[in-house]
Scaffold this motif. Structure first.
Motif, PDB file in Angstrom:
ATOM      1  N   GLY A  58     -46.663 -25.981  14.663  1.00 38.00           N
ATOM      2  CA  GLY A  58     -46.327 -25.058  13.586  1.00 38.00           C
ATOM      3  C   GLY A  58     -47.532 -24.400  12.945  1.00 38.00           C
ATOM      4  N   HIS A  59     -48.728 -24.802  13.353  1.00 35.34           N
ATOM      5  CA  HIS A  59     -49.943 -24.257  12.739  1.00 35.34           C
ATOM      6  C   HIS A  59     -50.923 -23.720  13.768  1.00 35.34           C
ATOM      7  CE1 HIS A  59     -48.727 -25.771   8.842  1.00 35.34           C
ATOM      8  NE2 HIS A  59     -48.414 -26.908   9.438  1.00 35.34           N
ATOM      9  N   LYS A  60     -51.547 -24.633  14.536  1.00 33.28           N
ATOM     10  CA  LYS A  60     -52.642 -24.217  15.404  1.00 33.28           C
ATOM     11  C   LYS A  60     -52.637 -24.875  16.783  1.00 33.28           C
ATOM     12  CE  LYS A  60     -57.635 -23.915  15.528  1.00 33.28           C
ATOM     13  NZ  LYS A  60     -58.900 -24.243  14.940  1.00 33.28           N
ATOM     14  N   ASN A  61     -51.908 -25.935  16.973  1.00 36.00           N
ATOM     15  CA  ASN A  61     -51.986 -26.712  18.212  1.00 36.00           C
ATOM     16  C   ASN A  61     -50.756 -26.547  19.083  1.00 36.00           C
ATOM     17  OD1 ASN A  61     -54.516 -28.329  17.681  1.00 36.00           O
ATOM     18  ND2 ASN A  61     -53.307 -28.798  15.863  1.00 36.00           N
ATOM     19  N   VAL A  62     -51.008 -26.332  20.385  1.00 34.69           N
ATOM     20  CA  VAL A  62     -49.958 -26.262  21.387  1.00 34.69           C
ATOM     21  C   VAL A  62     -50.315 -27.244  22.494  1.00 34.69           C
ATOM     22  CG1 VAL A  62     -48.848 -24.820  23.131  1.00 34.69           C
ATOM     23  CG2 VAL A  62     -49.416 -23.854  20.925  1.00 34.69           C
ATOM     24  N   TYR A  63     -49.328 -28.022  22.936  1.00 29.74           N
ATOM     25  CA  TYR A  63     -49.503 -28.966  24.031  1.00 29.74           C
ATOM     26  C   TYR A  63     -48.514 -28.572  25.128  1.00 29.74           C
ATOM     27  CZ  TYR A  63     -51.932 -31.574  20.462  1.00 29.74           C
ATOM     28  OH  TYR A  63     -52.811 -31.936  19.470  1.00 29.74           O
ATOM     29  N   THR A  64     -48.979 -28.560  26.375  1.00 30.86           N
ATOM     30  CA  THR A  64     -48.134 -28.148  27.481  1.00 30.86           C
ATOM     31  C   THR A  64     -48.082 -29.225  28.555  1.00 30.86           C
ATOM     32  OG1 THR A  64     -49.935 -27.073  28.705  1.00 30.86           O
ATOM     33  CG2 THR A  64     -48.733 -25.718  27.107  1.00 30.86           C
ATOM     34  N   ASN A  65     -47.028 -29.170  29.380  1.00 34.94           N
ATOM     35  CA  ASN A  65     -46.898 -30.126  30.469  1.00 34.94           C
ATOM     36  C   ASN A  65     -47.648 -29.684  31.721  1.00 34.94           C
ATOM     37  OD1 ASN A  65     -45.113 -27.987  31.072  1.00 34.94           O
ATOM     38  ND2 ASN A  65     -43.746 -29.330  32.201  1.00 34.94           N
ATOM     39  N   ARG A  66     -48.040 -28.423  31.766  1.00 43.79           N
ATOM     40  CA  ARG A  66     -48.818 -27.882  32.888  1.00 43.79           C
ATOM     41  C   ARG A  66     -49.908 -26.974  32.347  1.00 43.79           C
ATOM     42  NH1 ARG A  66     -43.986 -25.523  35.909  1.00 43.79           N
ATOM     43  NH2 ARG A  66     -45.302 -23.690  35.818  1.00 43.79           N
ATOM     44  N   LYS A  71     -42.996 -18.918  31.608  1.00 42.97           N
ATOM     45  CA  LYS A  71     -41.725 -19.516  32.041  1.00 42.97           C
ATOM     46  C   LYS A  71     -41.980 -20.762  32.882  1.00 42.97           C
ATOM     47  CE  LYS A  71     -39.176 -15.299  31.857  1.00 42.97           C
ATOM     48  NZ  LYS A  71     -37.851 -15.017  31.650  1.00 42.97           N
ATOM     49  N   GLY A  72     -41.188 -21.785  32.629  1.00 45.44           N
ATOM     50  CA  GLY A  72     -41.288 -23.024  33.393  1.00 45.44           C
ATOM     51  C   GLY A  72     -42.294 -24.014  32.842  1.00 45.44           C
ATOM     52  N   ILE A  73     -43.046 -23.617  31.835  1.00 51.50           N
ATOM     53  CA  ILE A  73     -44.018 -24.533  31.226  1.00 51.50           C
ATOM     54  C   ILE A  73     -43.447 -24.998  29.887  1.00 51.50           C
ATOM     55  CG2 ILE A  73     -46.346 -24.791  30.289  1.00 51.50           C
ATOM     56  CD1 ILE A  73     -47.287 -22.689  32.297  1.00 51.50           C
ATOM     57  N   VAL A  74     -43.268 -26.296  29.767  1.00 53.50           N
ATOM     58  CA  VAL A  74     -42.755 -26.882  28.529  1.00 53.50           C
ATOM     59  C   VAL A  74     -43.908 -26.983  27.536  1.00 53.50           C
ATOM     60  CG1 VAL A  74     -41.669 -28.926  27.525  1.00 53.50           C
ATOM     61  CG2 VAL A  74     -41.016 -28.165  29.813  1.00 53.50           C
ATOM     62  N   SER A  95     -41.229 -16.380  21.704  1.00 49.56           N
ATOM     63  CA  SER A  95     -41.093 -15.086  22.367  1.00 49.56           C
ATOM     64  C   SER A  95     -42.213 -14.879  23.390  1.00 49.56           C
ATOM     65  CB  SER A  95     -41.117 -13.966  21.324  1.00 49.56           C
ATOM     66  OG  SER A  95     -40.961 -12.721  21.926  1.00 49.56           O
ATOM     67  N   LEU A  96     -43.437 -15.217  23.016  1.00 46.64           N
ATOM     68  CA  LEU A  96     -44.573 -15.137  23.949  1.00 46.64           C
ATOM     69  C   LEU A  96     -44.311 -16.028  25.162  1.00 46.64           C
ATOM     70  CD1 LEU A  96     -47.653 -14.470  24.625  1.00 46.64           C
ATOM     71  CD2 LEU A  96     -48.114 -16.625  23.497  1.00 46.64           C
ATOM     72  N   TRP A  97     -43.848 -17.244  24.909  1.00 48.76           N
ATOM     73  CA  TRP A  97     -43.611 -18.205  25.990  1.00 48.76           C
ATOM     74  C   TRP A  97     -42.552 -17.694  26.948  1.00 48.76           C
ATOM     75  CZ3 TRP A  97     -47.602 -21.071  24.974  1.00 48.76           C
ATOM     76  CH2 TRP A  97     -47.890 -22.132  25.836  1.00 48.76           C
ATOM     77  N   ASN A  98     -41.478 -17.127  26.414  1.00 49.86           N
ATOM     78  CA  ASN A  98     -40.407 -16.601  27.260  1.00 49.86           C
ATOM     79  C   ASN A  98     -40.887 -15.452  28.139  1.00 49.86           C
ATOM     80  OD1 ASN A  98     -38.526 -18.433  26.293  1.00 49.86           O
ATOM     81  ND2 ASN A  98     -37.793 -17.054  24.705  1.00 49.86           N
ATOM     82  N   GLU A  99     -41.845 -14.679  27.650  1.00 52.26           N
ATOM     83  CA  GLU A  99     -42.376 -13.549  28.417  1.00 52.26           C
ATOM     84  C   GLU A  99     -43.443 -13.965  29.420  1.00 52.26           C
ATOM     85  OE1 GLU A  99     -43.832 -10.277  26.094  1.00 52.26           O
ATOM     86  OE2 GLU A  99     -42.062 -10.254  24.808  1.00 52.26           O
ATOM     87  N   SER A 100     -44.291 -14.930  29.054  1.00 54.29           N
ATOM     88  CA  SER A 100     -45.509 -15.172  29.834  1.00 54.29           C
ATOM     89  C   SER A 100     -45.658 -16.550  30.451  1.00 54.29           C
ATOM     90  CB  SER A 100     -46.729 -14.925  28.939  1.00 54.29           C
ATOM     91  OG  SER A 100     -46.705 -13.622  28.421  1.00 54.29           O
ATOM     92  N   LYS A 127     -41.814 -43.296  32.297  1.00 56.93           N
ATOM     93  CA  LYS A 127     -41.539 -41.975  32.861  1.00 56.93           C
ATOM     94  C   LYS A 127     -42.361 -40.864  32.209  1.00 56.93           C
ATOM     95  CE  LYS A 127     -36.936 -43.307  34.189  1.00 56.93           C
ATOM     96  NZ  LYS A 127     -35.522 -43.127  34.043  1.00 56.93           N
ATOM     97  N   LEU A 128     -43.302 -41.252  31.390  1.00 60.65           N
ATOM     98  CA  LEU A 128     -44.159 -40.290  30.703  1.00 60.65           C
ATOM     99  C   LEU A 128     -45.045 -39.557  31.705  1.00 60.65           C
ATOM    100  CD1 LEU A 128     -44.855 -39.518  27.727  1.00 60.65           C
ATOM    101  CD2 LEU A 128     -46.694 -41.173  27.857  1.00 60.65           C
ATOM    102  N   ILE A 129     -45.235 -38.262  31.517  1.00 56.70           N
ATOM    103  CA  ILE A 129     -46.120 -37.520  32.417  1.00 56.70           C
ATOM    104  C   ILE A 129     -47.546 -38.028  32.256  1.00 56.70           C
ATOM    105  CG2 ILE A 129     -44.668 -35.470  32.521  1.00 56.70           C
ATOM    106  CD1 ILE A 129     -46.468 -34.141  30.490  1.00 56.70           C
ATOM    107  N   LYS A 130     -48.394 -37.784  33.260  1.00 54.07           N
ATOM    108  CA  LYS A 130     -49.740 -38.355  33.279  1.00 54.07           C
ATOM    109  C   LYS A 130     -50.702 -37.672  32.332  1.00 54.07           C
ATOM    110  CE  LYS A 130     -49.337 -40.084  37.931  1.00 54.07           C
ATOM    111  NZ  LYS A 130     -49.929 -40.256  39.221  1.00 54.07           N
ATOM    112  N   GLN A 131     -50.522 -36.383  32.114  1.00 49.01           N
ATOM    113  CA  GLN A 131     -51.447 -35.679  31.238  1.00 49.01           C
ATOM    114  C   GLN A 131     -50.770 -34.479  30.602  1.00 49.01           C
ATOM    115  OE1 GLN A 131     -54.669 -34.952  33.885  1.00 49.01           O
ATOM    116  NE2 GLN A 131     -53.668 -33.283  34.954  1.00 49.01           N
ATOM    117  N   VAL A 132     -51.304 -34.061  29.468  1.00 51.04           N
ATOM    118  CA  VAL A 132     -50.874 -32.834  28.805  1.00 51.04           C
ATOM    119  C   VAL A 132     -52.112 -31.989  28.546  1.00 51.04           C
ATOM    120  CG1 VAL A 132     -48.804 -33.811  27.745  1.00 51.04           C
ATOM    121  CG2 VAL A 132     -50.946 -33.844  26.490  1.00 51.04           C
TER     122      VAL A 132
END
Length: 98
Positions: A47-55, A39-42, A32-37, A5-10
């Motif tokens: 904690g340092h420099k990397n962010v991974y998103t589902n979309r 929404k709907g993206i997981v 806080s940034l995520w809640n403002e800008s 059930k893993l998504i195909k890409q991040v």
């Protein structure tokens, strides 16, 4: 481990904070940034420099000034920049299903 059930890409982004300290507030400021800008993206933040998103984000660069409070109710202002990585920010997770 069941990865069926893993998504195909991040999507991989670098995140920059100004000022670069105190680091213990990075997660709060990014949330806080995520809640403002974004929404709907997981997202997942290391904690340092990397962010991974589902979309994919709507732009390759997202910049915003965020104000948060520390434990003494003092305001801290961070300028946050989220930018797509230069090496191609799409990570294919289909390889894990093989």
């Amino acid at each position: 481990m069941d990865v069926s059930k893993l998504i195909k890409q991040v999507y991989h982004y670098n995140v920059y904070f100004t000022p670069p300290r105190p680091k213990r507030f990075f997660s709060v400021a990014l949330e806080s940034l995520w809640n403002e800008s974004c929404k709907g993206i997981v997202y997942a933040f290391d904690g340092h420099k990397n962010v991974y998103t589902n979309r994919k984000l709507s732009a390759d660069i997202l910049e915003k000034e965020i104000k948060i409070n520390d434990e003494y109710a003092r305001h801290i202002t961070f300028k946050i920049k989220v930018q797509a990585t230069k090496t191609g920010h799409v990570l294919d997770l289909e390889l894990l299903k093989r």
